[in-house]
Design a protein around this motif. Structure first.
Motif, PDB file in Angstrom:
ATOM      1  N   PHE A 170       0.815  -1.213   0.000  1.00 37.40           N
ATOM      2  CA  PHE A 170       0.000   0.000   0.000  1.00 37.40           C
ATOM      3  C   PHE A 170       0.850   1.267   0.000  1.00 37.40           C
ATOM      4  O   PHE A 170       0.361   2.360  -0.303  1.00 37.40           O
ATOM      5  CB  PHE A 170      -0.930   0.030   1.216  1.00 37.40           C
ATOM      6  CG  PHE A 170      -0.226   0.301   2.531  1.00 37.40           C
ATOM      7  CD1 PHE A 170       0.047   1.589   2.955  1.00 37.40           C
ATOM      8  CD2 PHE A 170       0.187  -0.765   3.334  1.00 37.40           C
ATOM      9  CE1 PHE A 170       0.705   1.825   4.151  1.00 37.40           C
ATOM     10  CE2 PHE A 170       0.846  -0.531   4.530  1.00 37.40           C
ATOM     11  CZ  PHE A 170       1.106   0.770   4.945  1.00 37.40           C
ATOM     12  N   TYR A 311      -5.797   3.584 -11.417  1.00 30.55           N
ATOM     13  CA  TYR A 311      -5.794   2.626 -10.309  1.00 30.55           C
ATOM     14  C   TYR A 311      -4.888   3.098  -9.174  1.00 30.55           C
ATOM     15  O   TYR A 311      -5.320   3.213  -8.020  1.00 30.55           O
ATOM     16  CB  TYR A 311      -5.337   1.259 -10.815  1.00 30.55           C
ATOM     17  CG  TYR A 311      -5.012   0.255  -9.726  1.00 30.55           C
ATOM     18  CD1 TYR A 311      -5.999  -0.199  -8.855  1.00 30.55           C
ATOM     19  CD2 TYR A 311      -3.709  -0.234  -9.578  1.00 30.55           C
ATOM     20  CE1 TYR A 311      -5.695  -1.117  -7.850  1.00 30.55           C
ATOM     21  CE2 TYR A 311      -3.401  -1.156  -8.586  1.00 30.55           C
ATOM     22  CZ  TYR A 311      -4.393  -1.585  -7.725  1.00 30.55           C
ATOM     23  OH  TYR A 311      -4.098  -2.490  -6.725  1.00 30.55           O
ATOM     24  N   SER A 312      -3.627   3.415  -9.485  1.00 33.73           N
ATOM     25  CA  SER A 312      -2.695   3.784  -8.413  1.00 33.73           C
ATOM     26  C   SER A 312      -3.030   5.138  -7.800  1.00 33.73           C
ATOM     27  O   SER A 312      -2.738   5.386  -6.627  1.00 33.73           O
ATOM     28  CB  SER A 312      -1.254   3.788  -8.935  1.00 33.73           C
ATOM     29  OG  SER A 312      -1.057   4.762  -9.939  1.00 33.73           O
ATOM     30  N   SER A 315      -4.804   5.618  -4.320  1.00 37.02           N
ATOM     31  CA  SER A 315      -4.157   5.586  -3.005  1.00 37.02           C
ATOM     32  C   SER A 315      -3.655   6.965  -2.580  1.00 37.02           C
ATOM     33  O   SER A 315      -3.132   7.120  -1.478  1.00 37.02           O
ATOM     34  CB  SER A 315      -2.995   4.586  -2.998  1.00 37.02           C
ATOM     35  OG  SER A 315      -1.906   5.069  -3.739  1.00 37.02           O
ATOM     36  N   GLU A 349      -0.204  -0.797  -6.608  1.00 32.41           N
ATOM     37  CA  GLU A 349      -1.227  -0.309  -5.672  1.00 32.41           C
ATOM     38  C   GLU A 349      -0.825   1.016  -5.019  1.00 32.41           C
ATOM     39  O   GLU A 349      -1.591   1.976  -4.991  1.00 32.41           O
ATOM     40  CB  GLU A 349      -1.472  -1.362  -4.584  1.00 32.41           C
ATOM     41  CG  GLU A 349      -2.453  -0.924  -3.510  1.00 32.41           C
ATOM     42  CD  GLU A 349      -2.519  -1.909  -2.350  1.00 32.41           C
ATOM     43  OE1 GLU A 349      -3.256  -1.623  -1.378  1.00 32.41           O
ATOM     44  OE2 GLU A 349      -1.830  -2.952  -2.396  1.00 32.41           O
TER      45      GLU A 349
END
Length: 458
Positions: A170, A311-312, A315, A349
């Motif tokens: 993460f 997607y990334s 985070s 991620e």
């Protein structure tokens, strides 16, 4: 790249310092290993400049270490972005550190600069201007000076998502450097200069301007020699630490009314001969930076930019501010891709947050400066420029590793899903006027001369 050192001297008001040791730290795990070691052995002073502190296990450990050091008589000074640290819920920790004896300055305080109402503005315009400045003006620097001898500097803030980089999935991909040597004195001096200036702002009287950009225009800064004499105990002889040449540049758009890092990057891009590698969490370069990159491509320079995928980017803060960061980034894609600039999106991620810059496999810059309007015009930033073949080789190898976790963005593949708005159709900004005139392209200069730009402060 002929005459580049002399050119950057004048553009950045800085000098290349010789005899430095530098260590490349391409993950939070590597950076924090050194950070904890330095904090543990601090004997005299701990000076921290940071954009944000999270409320988590890492910052709890930091609080414990700093509290213990304060009890041992070690001085702790911290400069941080006040508004951002409200959003991370770090306030109680900062309050406890102050109570323990730490001296903390919160830059751009949320409750500052709203009153009194200027005579030349109505109440609604005054509020709108104040809100825009609060959102745009940030203290974005990230470094730590220990005992005036050693520095960790780069793009890494304080928190788990940084500290576990390279360890947990993460956590973010980010970069710092460790420094020892003559350049440390430049970084230490800048911290003390900033702290002195901000203390004057905090202690201003009722007869002084209540808006920071107006305050600094009238502020009488102490000469460098006076600061060095006043803080003589904070400077060390570091002339034989290593063999690497390093330049430190502080970028203070609202403190100094200058854009040294923007001018430096434009100059390096202009003089690039074969390659540019540059990364950041969201590529949103203003028009002048995009034009310089496109002109480099026309000269045969290969330009590679790394940023986050949809997607990334989830985070990033608040799910990438609920998707806005990625969408705003893609508004710049068409104008970059059509002009031959290569874009790579990070696929892991944890977000890509590293801000490394490499030109012609010769000159490296690492720090907090992003490929975005915020850094270009508004944010307080700190970067180093390294002139060393071996270090440049390490950074190039890291770029190649990063690209293994990226996918290229091809215009034919994404054209139908790009936002309707093209960022480069937006008008210029009055902050373009701050760029050195000789650096501005003729087309942009013509628009500025006609007054065709957005105003905030004027």
């Amino acid at each position: 790249m002929p005459n580049m050192p002399d050119t950057l001297d004048s553009l950045t008001h800085s000098k290349i310092r010789s005899n430095n040791e530098i260590k490349f730290l391409p993950s939070g795990g590597e950076s924090y290993e050194i950070r904890w070691q330095l904090l543990d052995k601090a004997k005299h002073s701990i000076h921290i400049a940071t954009f944000s502190m999270m409320k988590d296990e890492t910052t709890q450990r930091l609080e414990n270490v700093l509290t213990a050091k304060l009890q041992q008589g070690v001085e702790v000074r911290i400069i941080l972005d006040e508004i951002v640290n409200r959003t991370t819920f770090a306030g109680p920790m900062i309050t406890r550190l102050r109570a323990a004896g730490a001296i903390v300055h919160g830059y751009n305080g949320l409750l500052e600069e709203w009153m009194p109402l200027p005579k030349n503005l109505g109440p609604f315009k005054h509020i709108a201007r104040g809100l825009k400045l609060k959102l745009k003006r940030h203290f974005h620097e990230k470094y730590m000076v220990i005992d005036g001898r050693e520095v960790v500097l780069g793009g890494i803030n304080w928190g788990d998502k940084y500290a576990y980089g390279g360890i947990k999935s993460f956590a973010w991909r980010d970069t710092d450097v460790y420094l020892q040597g003559s350049v440390v004195n430049d970084i230490q001096l800048q911290f003390l200069k900033d702290f002195s200036r901000y203390r004057e702002w905090d202690n201003r009287n009722s007869s002084q301007p209540t808006v920071y950009p107006e305050f600094v225009k009238l502020q009488q800064l102490k000469p460098v020699e006076q600061l060095q004499a006043e803080y003589a105990d904070y400077f060390c002889e570091n002339d034989n630490a290593g063999s690497v040449d390093v330049r430190y540049v502080a970028h203070k758009p609202y403190d100094d009314n200058d854009l040294p890092l923007t001018n430096a990057f434009l100059s390096l891009i202009k003089n690039a001969e074969h390659s540019i590698y540059w990364g950041c969490h969201g590529i949103r370069p203003p028009r002048i930076v995009a034009d310089y990159l496109a002109e480099a491509v026309e000269r045969g320079v290969e330009v590679n930019l790394i940023t986050n995928s949809q997607y990334s980017s989830q985070s990033l803060m608040v799910k990438g501010l609920l998707g806005w960061m990625y969408k705003e980034c893609t508004k710049h894609y068409r104008g970059l891709l059509e002009r031959g600039i290569k874009i790579w999106e990070w696929q892991l991620e944890g977000a890509f947050h590293s801000k490394n810059f490499l030109v012609d496999d010769q000159i490296v810059s690492i720090g907090s400066y992003n490929i975005a309007r915020g850094s270009t015009y508004h944010h307080s930033e700190s970067n180093i420029f390294v002139y060393n073949d071996q270090f440049a080789k390490e950074v190039r190898q890291q770029f190649e590793k990063d690209l293994e976790h990226c996918k290229p963005v091809w215009l034919d593949d994404v054209s139908n899903r790009l936002p309707q708005e093209d960022a480069y159709s937006r008008p210029l900004h009055e902050r373009d006027l701050m760029i050195k005139r000789e650096m501005i392209t003729p087309e942009i200069q013509q628009e500025l001369d006609k007054g065709e730009y957005i105003r905030i402060l004027t």
